[in-house]
Structure formats: C-alpha cells, structure tokens
Design an enzyme around this catalytic site. Structure first.
Site, mmCIF file in Angstrom:
data_model
loop_
_atom_site.group_PDB
_atom_site.id
_atom_site.type_symbol
_atom_site.label_atom_id
_atom_site.label_comp_id
_atom_site.label_asym_id
_atom_site.label_seq_id
_atom_site.Cartn_x
_atom_site.Cartn_y
_atom_site.Cartn_z
ATOM 1 N N GLU A 158 -5.876 -4.755 10.516
ATOM 2 C CA GLU A 158 -4.713 -3.846 10.779
ATOM 3 C C GLU A 158 -5.320 -3.241 12.169
ATOM 4 O O GLU A 158 -6.115 -2.177 12.336
ATOM 5 C CB GLU A 158 -4.735 -2.848 9.571
ATOM 6 C CG GLU A 158 -4.437 -3.431 8.159
ATOM 7 C CD GLU A 158 -4.007 -2.462 7.286
ATOM 8 O OE1 GLU A 158 -2.836 -2.790 6.681
ATOM 9 O OE2 GLU A 158 -4.570 -1.349 7.137
ATOM 10 N N GLU A 181 -6.808 4.806 8.062
ATOM 11 C CA GLU A 181 -6.505 6.240 7.613
ATOM 12 C C GLU A 181 -7.772 6.822 7.009
ATOM 13 O O GLU A 181 -8.154 8.089 7.399
ATOM 14 C CB GLU A 181 -5.383 6.544 6.572
ATOM 15 C CG GLU A 181 -4.231 6.158 7.348
ATOM 16 C CD GLU A 181 -2.858 5.677 6.883
ATOM 17 O OE1 GLU A 181 -3.034 5.685 5.460
ATOM 18 O OE2 GLU A 181 -2.000 5.211 7.341
ATOM 19 N N GLY A 238 2.287 2.207 10.805
ATOM 20 C CA GLY A 238 3.324 3.237 10.468
ATOM 21 C C GLY A 238 3.972 3.494 11.963
ATOM 22 O O GLY A 238 4.495 4.458 12.149
ATOM 23 N N GLY A 246 2.662 -1.096 4.369
ATOM 24 C CA GLY A 246 2.747 0.110 4.198
ATOM 25 C C GLY A 246 4.107 0.401 3.848
ATOM 26 O O GLY A 246 4.933 0.446 2.893
ATOM 27 N N GLY A 247 4.814 1.204 4.866
ATOM 28 C CA GLY A 247 6.211 1.636 4.906
ATOM 29 C C GLY A 247 7.220 0.698 4.143
ATOM 30 O O GLY A 247 7.870 1.107 3.240
ATOM 31 N N HIS A 270 -9.656 1.582 5.014
ATOM 32 C CA HIS A 270 -8.463 1.563 5.647
ATOM 33 C C HIS A 270 -8.619 2.531 6.779
ATOM 34 O O HIS A 270 -9.136 3.510 6.708
ATOM 35 C CB HIS A 270 -7.345 2.039 4.559
ATOM 36 C CG HIS A 270 -5.936 2.085 5.233
ATOM 37 N ND1 HIS A 270 -5.429 2.916 6.114
ATOM 38 C CD2 HIS A 270 -5.045 1.152 5.086
ATOM 39 C CE1 HIS A 270 -4.508 2.610 6.494
ATOM 40 N NE2 HIS A 270 -4.037 1.525 5.788
ATOM 41 N N SER A 286 2.908 -2.292 10.413
ATOM 42 C CA SER A 286 4.657 -2.581 10.492
ATOM 43 C C SER A 286 4.998 -3.953 10.168
ATOM 44 O O SER A 286 5.754 -4.455 11.071
ATOM 45 C CB SER A 286 4.935 -2.254 12.028
ATOM 46 O OG SER A 286 4.576 -0.816 12.382
ATOM 47 N N ASN A 335 0.772 -1.285 0.130
ATOM 48 C CA ASN A 335 0.074 -0.085 -0.007
ATOM 49 C C ASN A 335 0.913 1.081 0.004
ATOM 50 O O ASN A 335 1.380 1.556 1.030
ATOM 51 C CB ASN A 335 -0.923 -0.072 1.370
ATOM 52 C CG ASN A 335 -1.657 1.268 1.509
ATOM 53 O OD1 ASN A 335 -1.868 2.004 0.348
ATOM 54 N ND2 ASN A 335 -2.382 1.312 2.703
ATOM 55 N N TRP A 336 1.173 1.625 -1.228
ATOM 56 C CA TRP A 336 1.838 3.046 -1.388
ATOM 57 C C TRP A 336 1.360 4.159 -0.675
ATOM 58 O O TRP A 336 1.862 5.223 -0.648
ATOM 59 C CB TRP A 336 2.462 3.225 -2.784
ATOM 60 C CG TRP A 336 3.287 2.111 -3.271
ATOM 61 C CD1 TRP A 336 3.649 0.706 -2.611
ATOM 62 C CD2 TRP A 336 3.705 1.777 -4.760
ATOM 63 N NE1 TRP A 336 4.218 -0.066 -3.499
ATOM 64 C CE2 TRP A 336 4.141 0.441 -4.679
ATOM 65 C CE3 TRP A 336 3.292 2.643 -5.837
ATOM 66 C CZ2 TRP A 336 4.694 0.149 -5.896
ATOM 67 C CZ3 TRP A 336 3.968 2.045 -6.990
ATOM 68 C CH2 TRP A 336 4.594 0.714 -7.107
ATOM 69 N N LYS A 337 -0.009 4.378 -0.391
ATOM 70 C CA LYS A 337 -0.599 5.407 -0.019
ATOM 71 C C LYS A 337 0.031 6.962 -0.633
ATOM 72 O O LYS A 337 -0.092 6.813 -1.832
ATOM 73 C CB LYS A 337 0.030 5.731 1.710
ATOM 74 C CG LYS A 337 -0.125 4.309 2.586
ATOM 75 C CD LYS A 337 0.079 4.638 3.991
ATOM 76 C CE LYS A 337 -0.396 3.296 4.751
ATOM 77 N NZ LYS A 337 0.013 3.563 6.193
#
Ligand code: PGA
Length: 255
Positions: free
Chosen positions: A173, A103, A179, A238-239, A101, A217, A15-17
């Site tokens: 999640e 966010e 993150g 993500g990261g 998600h 994470s 997930n490159w956000k």
C-alpha cells in the site's frame, strides 16, 4: 520472480476503517454477502471496526464472506488497558487481521517490531495476518521505495517458519495512494509486488503461493488493469469498500 496467478486465488478485503455503527455494519455486510453470492473464484473479506466484529461475524457465519479485524495487540492477555488480543478476535469469529497499516504506523507510531509481534500473536491464535507495507511519497521521490518495503517486510516476517508464512498475506500500500484517489500505475504496483515475492522466495518456498494484495485507491474502474499484472493477487480496499455495490463490482471485475 513471477509465477502463475493460477496458483493464487484472488483475495479482496474491504477495510472499513473507523466507520459504521453496528446496524450500518450489518447492513453493509449483508449487502456485500448478497452482492458476491454468485462468485466462486475469489476470497472476499470485510474488516469492520472492533465494535461491530461480533455482530458482523455472526451475520456472515457459514457464508462465503470472511471477517477480518483491523489491528490486534501482541500479548494474548494481561494488563493492557484498551487493547484487543488476537485470541479475542478469533473468539468473535475473525479469520484475518490487518497489521501494520500505514495509518497505524503514521498516526499511532506503530513500529516494525510491533508488527512482527502482532503477526506472531495472530498466527498463535489461528488468524491469518494481512501484513501491510509501503513507502511514503518522500521515500518514493528519494528512490527509497524498494529499500523501505524490504525493511518493513523483513521486520514483519522475522522468525517465521514456512508454515507461518504460508498463512500470511502481504498488502503493498503506497502511502501516497491511500485515500487520495491517486492509484499506483499497474507497472508501479507490479514492480513492488514482484520485488516482495522475490524477497520472500529467497527465504521460503511459499513465495509462489503467497498472495500479495495492492491497496491505495483501488476502484471498480482500475481493478482489472492492476489485477492483470502477474504478481497482483487482490486488493485491500478502503473507500470503495464502503458501498456494497462498488465493492462487489470491483471483486467481480478483478476475479
Ligand atoms: P483506499 O484505502 O482504498 O481508500 O485508498 C486503502 C487502505 O487504506 O487499505
């Protein structure tokens, strides 16, 4: 309820956000494709920003890495300024769409009911929804984790047929792990994953093949322990997905 992981092919989605120009996204997508080229035993997906979807989907066309969007609108078309519909995502070459998600829920006020409408829109357009659920730290501390996950899941999949559910993935999640560098322990993840599978099993026969991803994470050095749990079938990352080398290493470690 648990079932043999052999029934479920590992699935990893990066997930490159909100990251990347078209050129940067193409470079990352190409590196991911090359990094997992020899891998035969996992599904690998990348989720770039809307603006890079078309270019990345073209670049990855006919290869093993599929493309996901990070959200969609719940109507197919109309006067909805600024929105992107599920048929438009299918048109640019997406196969998946991440929905609900945390966010989106926390920063943009997305409600459970909207996640359901979006998931149905995605299914209508031939996309597979990746439905995200997960508790906040306050909810976990208050002992409300399973109740919160149940409520989000029930709302998201309300009204779906078995055929619909068979095309969905669920991502657990925990919000406190996204993150933050603080990963759920394998045991914490397994407890919720097993709970999700049991919950789906009460309403549908697809539960044994439903892929339930962990997100929060996930990294090359913790993926193996998480994936060794019976009901953890992959990751929404993500990261660690923003560097092709670490994403490819994670997929290999976890498959
Ligand atoms: P993270 O993000 O891997 O950076 O924690 C996961 C996600 O938000 O899907």
């Amino acid at each position: 309820m648990s079932s043999s992981p052999a029934q479920r092919r590992p699935f990893f989605c990066g997930n490159w956000k909100l990251n990347g120009s078209i050129a940067e996204s193409l470079a990352l997508a190409t590196e991911v494709r090359n990094g997992v080229a020899t891998l035969r035993n996992a599904d690998v997906v990348v989720a770039p920003s809307f603006t890079a979807l078309h270019a990345v989907a073209k670049r990855l066309e006919d290869g093993p890495v599929a493309v996901s969007a990070q959200d969609c609108h719940f109507e197919d078309k109309g006067a909805f300024t600024g929105e992107v519909s599920a048929p438009q995502l299918a048109d640019v070459g997406c196969k998946y769409v991440i929905l609900g998600h945390s966010e989106r829920r926390q920063l943009f006020g997305e409600l459970d009911a909207a996640v359901n409408l979006k998931a149905r829109a995605a299914l209508r357009a031939g996309l597979s929804p990746i439905i995200c659920v997960g508790e906040t730290l306050a909810e976990r501390d208050a002992g409300e984790t399973l109740g919160r996950v149940q409520a989000q899941l029930d709302a998201a999949i309300a009204g779906m047929t078995d055929a619909d559910l068979g095309r969905c993935l669920v991502a657990y999640e925990p919000v406190w792990a996204i993150g933050t560098g603080r990963t759920a322990t394998p045991g914490q993840a397994q407890e919720v994953h097993a709970f999700i599978r049991a919950s789906v099993a009460r309403r549908s026969g697809v539960a044994p093949t439903l892929r339930i991803l962990y997100g929060g994470s996930m990294k090359p050095d913790n993926v193996r322990a998480l994936m060794s749990e019976a009901d953890v079938d992959g990751g929404l990352v993500g990261g660690a997905s923003l560097q092709a080398e670490s994403f490819a290493r994670m997929v290999k470690e976890g498959s």
